[in-house]
Design a protein around this motif. Sequence first.
Motif, PDB file in Angstrom:
ATOM      1  N   MET A  58      -3.444 -17.560 -52.178  1.00 22.19           N
ATOM      2  CA  MET A  58      -4.545 -17.041 -51.371  1.00 22.19           C
ATOM      3  C   MET A  58      -4.712 -17.836 -50.087  1.00 22.19           C
ATOM      4  O   MET A  58      -5.038 -17.278 -49.031  1.00 22.19           O
ATOM      5  CB  MET A  58      -5.851 -17.081 -52.186  1.00 22.19           C
ATOM      6  CG  MET A  58      -7.081 -16.581 -51.435  1.00 22.19           C
ATOM      7  SD  MET A  58      -8.616 -16.810 -52.383  1.00 22.19           S
ATOM      8  CE  MET A  58      -8.905 -18.574 -52.143  1.00 22.19           C
ATOM      9  N   LEU A  59      -4.477 -19.139 -50.176  1.00 20.75           N
ATOM     10  CA  LEU A  59      -4.669 -20.016 -49.019  1.00 20.75           C
ATOM     11  C   LEU A  59      -3.422 -20.137 -48.152  1.00 20.75           C
ATOM     12  O   LEU A  59      -3.386 -20.958 -47.227  1.00 20.75           O
ATOM     13  CB  LEU A  59      -5.121 -21.403 -49.497  1.00 20.75           C
ATOM     14  CG  LEU A  59      -6.462 -21.428 -50.243  1.00 20.75           C
ATOM     15  CD1 LEU A  59      -6.770 -22.829 -50.751  1.00 20.75           C
ATOM     16  CD2 LEU A  59      -7.589 -20.918 -49.362  1.00 20.75           C
ATOM     17  N   GLU A 202     -12.507 -26.892 -46.675  1.00 20.03           N
ATOM     18  CA  GLU A 202     -12.001 -25.823 -47.537  1.00 20.03           C
ATOM     19  C   GLU A 202     -11.719 -26.334 -48.943  1.00 20.03           C
ATOM     20  O   GLU A 202     -11.999 -25.664 -49.933  1.00 20.03           O
ATOM     21  CB  GLU A 202     -10.729 -25.221 -46.942  1.00 20.03           C
ATOM     22  CG  GLU A 202     -10.195 -24.038 -47.744  1.00 20.03           C
ATOM     23  CD  GLU A 202      -9.118 -23.295 -46.994  1.00 20.03           C
ATOM     24  OE1 GLU A 202      -9.374 -22.154 -46.588  1.00 20.03           O
ATOM     25  OE2 GLU A 202      -8.025 -23.874 -46.799  1.00 20.03           O
ATOM     26  N   TYR A 275     -12.698 -15.200 -47.658  1.00 16.79           N
ATOM     27  CA  TYR A 275     -11.270 -14.895 -47.776  1.00 16.79           C
ATOM     28  C   TYR A 275     -10.978 -13.397 -47.858  1.00 16.79           C
ATOM     29  O   TYR A 275      -9.811 -13.003 -47.912  1.00 16.79           O
ATOM     30  CB  TYR A 275     -10.682 -15.623 -48.990  1.00 16.79           C
ATOM     31  CG  TYR A 275     -10.880 -17.115 -48.915  1.00 16.79           C
ATOM     32  CD1 TYR A 275     -10.180 -17.877 -47.983  1.00 16.79           C
ATOM     33  CD2 TYR A 275     -11.796 -17.755 -49.738  1.00 16.79           C
ATOM     34  CE1 TYR A 275     -10.375 -19.241 -47.890  1.00 16.79           C
ATOM     35  CE2 TYR A 275     -12.005 -19.126 -49.650  1.00 16.79           C
ATOM     36  CZ  TYR A 275     -11.295 -19.856 -48.725  1.00 16.79           C
ATOM     37  OH  TYR A 275     -11.492 -21.216 -48.621  1.00 16.79           O
ATOM     38  N   LYS A 278      -7.936 -11.092 -49.548  1.00 15.54           N
ATOM     39  CA  LYS A 278      -6.992 -12.075 -50.081  1.00 15.54           C
ATOM     40  C   LYS A 278      -7.479 -12.653 -51.407  1.00 15.54           C
ATOM     41  O   LYS A 278      -6.677 -13.137 -52.218  1.00 15.54           O
ATOM     42  CB  LYS A 278      -6.784 -13.226 -49.089  1.00 15.54           C
ATOM     43  CG  LYS A 278      -6.036 -12.840 -47.832  1.00 15.54           C
ATOM     44  CD  LYS A 278      -5.895 -14.046 -46.933  1.00 15.54           C
ATOM     45  CE  LYS A 278      -5.157 -13.700 -45.644  1.00 15.54           C
ATOM     46  NZ  LYS A 278      -5.024 -14.879 -44.739  1.00 15.54           N
ATOM     47  N   ALA A 279      -8.789 -12.619 -51.628  1.00 13.33           N
ATOM     48  CA  ALA A 279      -9.374 -13.220 -52.827  1.00 13.33           C
ATOM     49  C   ALA A 279      -9.597 -12.209 -53.954  1.00 13.33           C
ATOM     50  O   ALA A 279     -10.195 -12.554 -54.973  1.00 13.33           O
ATOM     51  CB  ALA A 279     -10.690 -13.910 -52.481  1.00 13.33           C
TER      52      ALA A 279
END
Length: 294
Positions: A58-59, A202, A275, A278-279
């Motif tokens: 995700m990141l 983050e 996010y 994406k999350a």
Amino acid sequence: MLKSRAKQMDDFLATYLNADAKNGEIDRPEKLVNAMRHGVLNGGKRIRPFFVIEIAKMLGADEELALFPAAGLECLHSYSLVHDDLPAMDDDDLRRGQPTVHIAYDEATAILAGDALLTLAFDLTAHEESGLSAQVQIELVRALARDSGVGGMVGGQQLDLDNENKEAAEELISRIHAMKTGALIRYSCEAGAIIAGSNHKERQNIRRYGELVGLAFQLADDLLDVTSDAAAMGKATRKDAEAGKSTLIAIHGVEWARERLNQYVGEAEALLAQYGRKADIIRAATHFVAKRQS
């Protein structure tokens, strides 16, 4: 996705849990390796490695970079279960629907299998083939040691044992939950951020998300202990009451616990808002942790 990641992790672990001595090792006793495999390759959901991999992804990290740390975490988690099941601890005969390691083998072998899984966890986390930089490996090892050791999971187990057959205060129960269960789940999330090279802000955000998921996981587990049965759970239920352990459910009741679970999920989801899509898979996993049936 959970099933897919679980299979991926099982296949990965199986390659490192065999009788072939690895670089620098002298020999691997077959009985010990088989006991380790029994303790790890037994159908677990692999929630913790799932979070390591999916949060790293995700990141923005390459998911391949997360495989070794994720496998290391699952080895460490499995060692804790092998030792928790021993007669000196929780004295359980069943784990994930199968005989526990000390039942399938013997107590001494179960202790050694746990010891070996613990040390293998750090071997994998700092493995030379992981593709991670030395600095990232150091940060992962440090975080894993602190979340799993005397100030985390192991310390939480000690507090839990010390307070059997005692009327523990709510603050102490919450601290035990945060240490015994929550710390390792918190690490599983933070590890993804470390792998992705996240900045301090983050990383703290993801760490807090992990804390909330850990609290939700333990509360859901306590709910299942009083509302489910051994056939559904794959292990004994109503153990807390039999062991004389104080729980938040015993203090506040089932409905309170369900409301608190929803609160944890809501707070965790709020931390993922930045996010976007994406999350999505992480949001779904958050709900799964809170609403699972086993």
